[in-house]
Scaffold this motif. Structure first.
Motif, short mmCIF file in Angstrom:
data_model
loop_
_atom_site.label_atom_id
_atom_site.label_comp_id
_atom_site.label_asym_id
_atom_site.label_seq_id
_atom_site.Cartn_x
_atom_site.Cartn_y
_atom_site.Cartn_z
N ALA A 18 0.79 -1.21 -0.14
CA ALA A 18 0.16 -0.23 0.46
C ALA A 18 0.70 1.17 -0.53
O ALA A 18 0.70 2.78 -0.81
CB ALA A 18 -0.99 0.37 1.30
N PRO A 19 1.40 0.72 0.59
CA PRO A 19 2.88 2.68 1.06
C PRO A 19 3.36 3.01 -0.49
O PRO A 19 3.75 3.80 -0.75
CB PRO A 19 3.30 2.75 2.28
N MET A 20 3.77 2.06 -1.28
CA MET A 20 4.26 1.47 -2.68
C MET A 20 3.47 2.52 -2.97
O MET A 20 3.18 2.95 -4.45
CB MET A 20 4.59 0.43 -2.51
N TYR A 21 2.55 1.90 -3.39
CA TYR A 21 1.28 2.65 -4.15
C TYR A 21 0.63 3.75 -4.65
O TYR A 21 0.68 4.51 -4.97
CB TYR A 21 -0.39 1.37 -4.82
N LEU A 22 0.67 4.04 -3.09
CA LEU A 22 0.68 5.62 -2.56
C LEU A 22 2.19 6.50 -3.22
O LEU A 22 1.84 7.83 -3.62
CB LEU A 22 0.52 6.05 -1.02
N GLY A 23 3.38 6.03 -2.91
CA GLY A 23 4.39 6.75 -3.42
C GLY A 23 4.47 6.60 -5.01
O GLY A 23 5.09 7.74 -5.43
N LEU A 24 3.95 6.04 -5.53
CA LEU A 24 3.91 6.05 -6.92
C LEU A 24 3.27 7.67 -7.30
O LEU A 24 2.89 8.43 -8.49
CB LEU A 24 3.08 4.85 -7.40
N SER A 25 2.47 7.71 -6.41
CA SER A 25 1.27 9.42 -6.58
C SER A 25 1.92 10.31 -6.20
O SER A 25 2.03 11.60 -7.23
CB SER A 25 0.29 9.42 -5.37
N LEU A 26 3.44 10.39 -5.68
CA LEU A 26 4.32 11.50 -5.82
C LEU A 26 4.96 11.58 -7.34
O LEU A 26 5.40 12.36 -7.92
CB LEU A 26 5.61 10.88 -4.90
N ALA A 27 4.97 10.37 -7.65
CA ALA A 27 6.14 10.36 -9.37
C ALA A 27 4.64 10.91 -10.12
O ALA A 27 4.84 12.10 -11.17
CB ALA A 27 6.14 8.56 -9.62
N LEU A 28 4.31 10.84 -10.03
CA LEU A 28 2.54 10.96 -10.66
C LEU A 28 2.62 13.17 -10.25
O LEU A 28 2.39 13.30 -11.20
CB LEU A 28 1.12 10.51 -10.14
N LEU A 29 2.64 13.25 -9.68
CA LEU A 29 2.37 14.79 -8.70
C LEU A 29 4.11 15.18 -9.43
O LEU A 29 3.71 16.56 -10.59
CB LEU A 29 2.46 14.98 -7.68
N ALA A 30 4.97 14.56 -9.34
CA ALA A 30 6.34 14.92 -10.44
C ALA A 30 6.12 15.20 -11.99
O ALA A 30 6.31 16.26 -12.61
CB ALA A 30 7.19 13.68 -10.46
N LEU A 31 5.41 14.10 -12.27
CA LEU A 31 5.15 14.56 -13.71
C LEU A 31 4.00 15.21 -14.14
O LEU A 31 4.18 15.72 -15.45
CB LEU A 31 4.39 12.43 -13.99
N GLY A 32 3.26 15.60 -13.37
CA GLY A 32 2.03 16.35 -13.07
C GLY A 32 3.06 18.11 -13.52
O GLY A 32 2.62 18.93 -14.34
N VAL A 33 3.82 18.21 -12.39
CA VAL A 33 4.95 19.92 -12.57
C VAL A 33 5.86 19.32 -13.39
O VAL A 33 5.32 20.91 -14.71
CB VAL A 33 5.74 19.37 -11.53
N LYS A 34 5.97 18.58 -14.04
CA LYS A 34 7.10 18.66 -15.80
C LYS A 34 6.90 18.91 -16.75
O LYS A 34 6.76 19.10 -17.79
CB LYS A 34 7.67 17.00 -16.41
N PHE A 35 5.17 18.12 -16.63
CA PHE A 35 4.30 18.50 -18.05
C PHE A 35 3.87 19.68 -18.08
O PHE A 35 3.36 20.32 -19.34
CB PHE A 35 2.66 17.66 -17.74
N PHE A 36 2.74 21.16 -16.67
CA PHE A 36 2.61 21.67 -16.83
C PHE A 36 4.31 22.97 -17.03
O PHE A 36 3.72 24.23 -18.13
CB PHE A 36 2.40 22.25 -15.97
#
Length: 168
Positions: A18-36
């Motif tokens: 579960a914490p690993m899947y939650l950690g993937l959300s941080l990678a998603l956030l980082a990608l969002g920043v890079k996207f914008f």
């Protein structure tokens, strides 16, 4: 009694994911920043960018979105397959594929996403072919074909596996 306690402990260990899947959300956030960041960079130079540079920028945005979609797919279906059912509340809030992806199907989706991402990278290389040595282009093509063959083989193995399960 010992066996039952070991089995309970092993079953409870699935929550370590579960914490690993939650950690993937941080990678998603980082990608969002890079996207914008990439989108703003492209918009700031929209009148000075060459058409090929704009296409490369858009391909970068598509690449980021594909990786983000892959992360969401792995997070949600992985959590649901290996940890616990997701209770999203309302049915229309839940993606249509949620609950329908088993681990084999998830592997196929991941492989297909990797092929799509690799295709975009290869297209970017081809658009800058004059700046890339031929031997590097050859290696990019070989690597991409390796991803394609791997995805096809995963599909064939999944089909063989599901056919053998249907027969029994």
């Amino acid at each position: 009694m010992l066996e039952r306690n070991i089995e309970k402990l092993l079953f409870a260990c699935r929550w370590l994911l579960a914490p690993m899947y939650l950690g993937l959300s941080l990678a998603l956030l980082a990608l969002g920043v890079k996207f914008f960041q990439e989108a703003l960079h492209s918009l700031a130079g929209i009148f000075t960018l060459a058409e090929s540079d704009l296409v490369l920028s858009v391909l970068s945005l598509i690449d980021i979105v594909l990786v983000g979609s892959l992360i969401v797919m792995v997070m949600l279906s992985g959590y649901e397959n290996f940890v616990s059912r997701l209770d999203t509340g309302e049915a229309q809030e839940s993606p249509a594929w949620l609950g329908k992806l088993d681990s084999g199907t998830l592997k196929l989706k991941v492989a297909a996403s990797i092929v799509a991402i690799s295709s975009i990278h290869l297209l970017r290389i081809f658009m800058n072919a004059q700046d890339t040595p031929n031997d590097k282009i050859l290696w990019y093509v070989v690597l991409h074909l390796t991803f394609v063959v791997s995805a096809v083989l995963l599909g064939v193995l999944d089909r063989i596996s599901s056919a053998s399960h249907r027969d029994s």
